[in-house]
Design a protein around this motif. Structure first.
Motif, PDB file in Angstrom:
ATOM      1  N   ALA A 121     -63.723  33.869  -3.504  1.00  0.00           N
ATOM      2  CA  ALA A 121     -63.882  35.239  -3.329  1.00  0.00           C
ATOM      3  C   ALA A 121     -62.104  35.814  -2.993  1.00  0.00           C
ATOM      4  O   ALA A 121     -61.619  36.758  -3.372  1.00  0.00           O
ATOM      5  CB  ALA A 121     -64.375  36.128  -2.301  1.00  0.00           C
ATOM      6  N   LEU A 122     -61.550  35.000  -2.014  1.00  0.00           N
ATOM      7  CA  LEU A 122     -60.283  35.374  -1.600  1.00  0.00           C
ATOM      8  C   LEU A 122     -59.026  34.565  -2.939  1.00  0.00           C
ATOM      9  O   LEU A 122     -57.950  34.883  -2.658  1.00  0.00           O
ATOM     10  CB  LEU A 122     -59.929  34.299  -0.463  1.00  0.00           C
ATOM     11  N   GLU A 123     -59.820  34.171  -4.079  1.00  0.00           N
ATOM     12  CA  GLU A 123     -58.991  33.609  -5.074  1.00  0.00           C
ATOM     13  C   GLU A 123     -58.201  32.325  -4.649  1.00  0.00           C
ATOM     14  O   GLU A 123     -57.148  32.046  -5.174  1.00  0.00           O
ATOM     15  CB  GLU A 123     -58.088  34.531  -5.750  1.00  0.00           C
ATOM     16  N   LEU A 124     -58.517  31.576  -3.645  1.00  0.00           N
ATOM     17  CA  LEU A 124     -57.779  30.465  -3.170  1.00  0.00           C
ATOM     18  C   LEU A 124     -58.502  29.144  -3.830  1.00  0.00           C
ATOM     19  O   LEU A 124     -57.927  28.010  -3.766  1.00  0.00           O
ATOM     20  CB  LEU A 124     -57.814  30.481  -1.575  1.00  0.00           C
ATOM     21  N   VAL A 125     -59.760  29.391  -4.340  1.00  0.00           N
ATOM     22  CA  VAL A 125     -60.443  28.230  -4.907  1.00  0.00           C
ATOM     23  C   VAL A 125     -60.939  28.933  -6.066  1.00  0.00           C
ATOM     24  O   VAL A 125     -61.279  30.013  -6.159  1.00  0.00           O
ATOM     25  CB  VAL A 125     -61.495  27.576  -4.090  1.00  0.00           C
ATOM     26  N   THR A 126     -61.015  28.110  -7.374  1.00  0.00           N
ATOM     27  CA  THR A 126     -61.624  28.479  -8.625  1.00  0.00           C
ATOM     28  C   THR A 126     -62.766  27.678  -9.175  1.00  0.00           C
ATOM     29  O   THR A 126     -62.611  26.186  -8.656  1.00  0.00           O
ATOM     30  CB  THR A 126     -60.707  28.542  -9.552  1.00  0.00           C
ATOM     31  N   GLU A 127     -63.866  28.091  -9.782  1.00  0.00           N
ATOM     32  CA  GLU A 127     -64.774  27.183 -10.254  1.00  0.00           C
ATOM     33  C   GLU A 127     -64.729  27.010 -11.593  1.00  0.00           C
ATOM     34  O   GLU A 127     -64.199  27.879 -12.426  1.00  0.00           O
ATOM     35  CB  GLU A 127     -66.318  27.934  -9.985  1.00  0.00           C
ATOM     36  N   THR A 128     -64.645  25.722 -12.225  1.00  0.00           N
ATOM     37  CA  THR A 128     -64.315  25.451 -13.563  1.00  0.00           C
ATOM     38  C   THR A 128     -65.574  24.688 -13.963  1.00  0.00           C
ATOM     39  O   THR A 128     -66.464  24.373 -13.262  1.00  0.00           O
ATOM     40  CB  THR A 128     -62.988  24.267 -13.536  1.00  0.00           C
ATOM     41  N   PRO A 129     -65.459  24.392 -15.460  1.00  0.00           N
ATOM     42  CA  PRO A 129     -67.022  23.725 -15.919  1.00  0.00           C
ATOM     43  C   PRO A 129     -67.109  22.336 -15.110  1.00  0.00           C
ATOM     44  O   PRO A 129     -68.164  21.890 -15.309  1.00  0.00           O
ATOM     45  CB  PRO A 129     -66.484  23.507 -17.389  1.00  0.00           C
ATOM     46  N   THR A 130     -66.099  21.774 -14.741  1.00  0.00           N
ATOM     47  CA  THR A 130     -66.360  20.410 -14.168  1.00  0.00           C
ATOM     48  C   THR A 130     -66.261  20.268 -12.556  1.00  0.00           C
ATOM     49  O   THR A 130     -66.334  19.599 -12.000  1.00  0.00           O
ATOM     50  CB  THR A 130     -65.226  19.431 -14.466  1.00  0.00           C
ATOM     51  N   GLY A 131     -66.343  21.479 -11.924  1.00  0.00           N
ATOM     52  CA  GLY A 131     -66.503  21.734 -10.339  1.00  0.00           C
ATOM     53  C   GLY A 131     -65.321  22.593  -9.848  1.00  0.00           C
ATOM     54  O   GLY A 131     -65.078  23.615 -10.346  1.00  0.00           O
ATOM     55  N   TYR A 132     -65.159  22.590  -8.643  1.00  0.00           N
ATOM     56  CA  TYR A 132     -64.115  23.432  -7.924  1.00  0.00           C
ATOM     57  C   TYR A 132     -63.035  22.734  -7.686  1.00  0.00           C
ATOM     58  O   TYR A 132     -62.803  21.582  -7.376  1.00  0.00           O
ATOM     59  CB  TYR A 132     -65.004  23.692  -6.666  1.00  0.00           C
ATOM     60  N   ARG A 133     -61.867  23.457  -7.431  1.00  0.00           N
ATOM     61  CA  ARG A 133     -60.578  23.255  -7.369  1.00  0.00           C
ATOM     62  C   ARG A 133     -59.893  24.087  -6.670  1.00  0.00           C
ATOM     63  O   ARG A 133     -60.083  25.260  -6.745  1.00  0.00           O
ATOM     64  CB  ARG A 133     -59.693  22.726  -8.411  1.00  0.00           C
ATOM     65  N   ARG A 134     -58.783  24.034  -5.804  1.00  0.00           N
ATOM     66  CA  ARG A 134     -58.198  25.022  -5.055  1.00  0.00           C
ATOM     67  C   ARG A 134     -56.994  25.379  -6.084  1.00  0.00           C
ATOM     68  O   ARG A 134     -56.735  24.788  -6.908  1.00  0.00           O
ATOM     69  CB  ARG A 134     -57.297  24.171  -3.817  1.00  0.00           C
ATOM     70  N   THR A 135     -56.683  26.546  -6.041  1.00  0.00           N
ATOM     71  CA  THR A 135     -55.849  27.508  -6.911  1.00  0.00           C
ATOM     72  C   THR A 135     -54.295  26.861  -6.375  1.00  0.00           C
ATOM     73  O   THR A 135     -54.096  26.316  -5.138  1.00  0.00           O
ATOM     74  CB  THR A 135     -55.620  28.868  -6.678  1.00  0.00           C
ATOM     75  N   GLU A 136     -53.212  27.313  -6.971  1.00  0.00           N
ATOM     76  CA  GLU A 136     -51.679  27.305  -6.382  1.00  0.00           C
ATOM     77  C   GLU A 136     -51.474  28.211  -5.730  1.00  0.00           C
ATOM     78  O   GLU A 136     -50.008  28.244  -5.171  1.00  0.00           O
ATOM     79  CB  GLU A 136     -51.154  26.879  -7.793  1.00  0.00           C
ATOM     80  N   THR A 137     -52.231  29.210  -5.440  1.00  0.00           N
ATOM     81  CA  THR A 137     -51.921  30.405  -4.632  1.00  0.00           C
ATOM     82  C   THR A 137     -51.647  30.041  -3.213  1.00  0.00           C
ATOM     83  O   THR A 137     -52.584  29.501  -2.620  1.00  0.00           O
ATOM     84  CB  THR A 137     -53.148  31.452  -4.870  1.00  0.00           C
ATOM     85  N   GLU A 138     -50.589  30.517  -2.523  1.00  0.00           N
ATOM     86  CA  GLU A 138     -50.288  30.003  -1.346  1.00  0.00           C
ATOM     87  C   GLU A 138     -50.971  31.074  -0.473  1.00  0.00           C
ATOM     88  O   GLU A 138     -50.714  32.500  -0.762  1.00  0.00           O
ATOM     89  CB  GLU A 138     -48.799  30.187  -0.876  1.00  0.00           C
ATOM     90  N   PRO A 139     -51.777  30.762   0.465  1.00  0.00           N
ATOM     91  CA  PRO A 139     -52.710  31.894   0.985  1.00  0.00           C
ATOM     92  C   PRO A 139     -51.743  32.838   2.081  1.00  0.00           C
ATOM     93  O   PRO A 139     -51.014  32.264   2.796  1.00  0.00           O
ATOM     94  CB  PRO A 139     -53.677  31.310   2.144  1.00  0.00           C
ATOM     95  N   ARG A 143     -55.907  25.780   5.895  1.00  0.00           N
ATOM     96  CA  ARG A 143     -56.461  24.711   6.136  1.00  0.00           C
ATOM     97  C   ARG A 143     -57.908  24.505   5.107  1.00  0.00           C
ATOM     98  O   ARG A 143     -57.908  23.297   4.610  1.00  0.00           O
ATOM     99  CB  ARG A 143     -56.745  24.252   7.497  1.00  0.00           C
ATOM    100  N   ALA A 144     -58.554  25.475   5.215  1.00  0.00           N
ATOM    101  CA  ALA A 144     -59.535  25.291   4.335  1.00  0.00           C
ATOM    102  C   ALA A 144     -59.434  25.350   2.685  1.00  0.00           C
ATOM    103  O   ALA A 144     -60.046  24.319   2.176  1.00  0.00           O
ATOM    104  CB  ALA A 144     -60.718  26.653   4.550  1.00  0.00           C
ATOM    105  N   GLN A 145     -58.508  25.797   2.210  1.00  0.00           N
ATOM    106  CA  GLN A 145     -58.161  25.739   0.960  1.00  0.00           C
ATOM    107  C   GLN A 145     -57.664  24.412   0.703  1.00  0.00           C
ATOM    108  O   GLN A 145     -57.901  23.732  -0.432  1.00  0.00           O
ATOM    109  CB  GLN A 145     -56.917  26.884   0.731  1.00  0.00           C
ATOM    110  N   GLY A 146     -56.815  24.056   1.643  1.00  0.00           N
ATOM    111  CA  GLY A 146     -56.201  22.349   1.470  1.00  0.00           C
ATOM    112  C   GLY A 146     -57.341  21.473   1.484  1.00  0.00           C
ATOM    113  O   GLY A 146     -56.953  20.281   0.901  1.00  0.00           O
ATOM    114  N   ALA A 147     -58.376  21.843   2.107  1.00  0.00           N
ATOM    115  CA  ALA A 147     -59.645  20.638   2.021  1.00  0.00           C
ATOM    116  C   ALA A 147     -60.284  20.525   0.596  1.00  0.00           C
ATOM    117  O   ALA A 147     -60.883  19.646   0.263  1.00  0.00           O
ATOM    118  CB  ALA A 147     -60.562  21.113   3.175  1.00  0.00           C
ATOM    119  N   VAL A 148     -60.199  21.662  -0.106  1.00  0.00           N
ATOM    120  CA  VAL A 148     -60.669  21.508  -1.649  1.00  0.00           C
ATOM    121  C   VAL A 148     -59.596  21.050  -2.345  1.00  0.00           C
ATOM    122  O   VAL A 148     -58.302  21.109  -2.231  1.00  0.00           O
ATOM    123  CB  VAL A 148     -60.906  23.127  -2.122  1.00  0.00           C
TER     124      VAL A 148
END
Length: 159
Positions: free
Chosen positions: A58-76, A18-23
Motif C-alpha cells: 500500500a505504501l508502494e515500498l513493495v511490489t507483487e510480481t508474477p514470481t513473488g514479492y520484492r521491495r521497490t527502489e523507493t526510499e521510504p 527496516r520492514a522494507q529492507g526485510a523484503v
C-alpha cells in the motif's frame, strides 16, 4: 486499489525502512517474504508478517510480481508514505478528513467512517465493530507517525 490490512504503527518511522529492507530485492514467494519479516522484525506470527507485506505494498515500498514479492527502489520518506497511505489505504483519507473538522477520539473517528464499512464485512464478522474500531485506532496512529495528525488532550487533530 485500496488496501485494508493495517499493522500497529511502530514507535519510529525508521521501522518502516527496516520492514522494507526485510523484503528481498529479487522476487520471492509470500511464505519466504513473511518468514524474512518475522525473523528480521521480530514479529510474532506469519499473519503479522502478511499484514506488513500488504501494508508495504500500500505504501508502494513493495511490489507483487508474477514470481513473488520484492521491495521497490523507493526510499521510504514520511511525505511519500503519507501520500501513499492517504491515497491507497481504505478509509485513511476519510479518517484524516474527519480530523480536519474537529479533534476526534478513536471512537468518534470510527463513528465518522462507520457507514463506509462494506456490508459484506458486517455480515461476515459478528464482531465487525470491534475489528473496525481497532483498525481506525491504528489508522490514527499511522497518521501521527506520518505527520498528518497529532495527539491532543481530546484525541487527534490534523497537524
Amino acid at each position: 486499489m485500496k488496501f485494508k490490512p493495517v499493522p500497529p504503527a511502530p514507535d519510529e518511522f525508521e521501522f518502516v525502512a527496516r520492514a522494507q529492507g526485510a523484503v528481498p530485492r529479487v522476487p520471492d514467494s509470500e511464505a519466504d517474504c513473511c518468514a524474512r519479516l518475522v525473523d528480521r522484525l521480530d514479529l510474532s506470527t506469519r499473519d503479522d508478517a502478511r499484514t506488513w507485506l500488504t501494508f508495504l505494498r500500500a505504501l508502494e515500498l513493495v511490489t507483487e510480481t508474477p514470481t513473488g514479492y520484492r521491495r521497490t527502489e523507493t526510499e521510504p520518506t514520511v511525505p511519500d508514505c503519507r501520500a501513499a497511505f492517504l491515497d491507497r489505504v481504505f478509509v485513511a483519507s476519510a479518517v484524516h478528513d474527519a480530523l480536519a473538522a474537529e479533534p476526534q477520539t478513536p471512537e468518534s473517528a470510527f463513528a465518522a467512517v462507520r457507514e463506509r464499512v462494506p456490508t459484506w464485512e458486517r455480515h461476515r464478522d459478528p464482531s465487525w465493530e470491534a475489528t473496525w474500531r481497532e483498525r481506525i485506532a491504528r489508522l490514527l496512529d499511522w497518521l501521527v507517525l506520518f505527520e498528518a495528525a497529532e495527539r491532543v488532550d481530546d484525541g487527534f487533530r490534523v497537524r
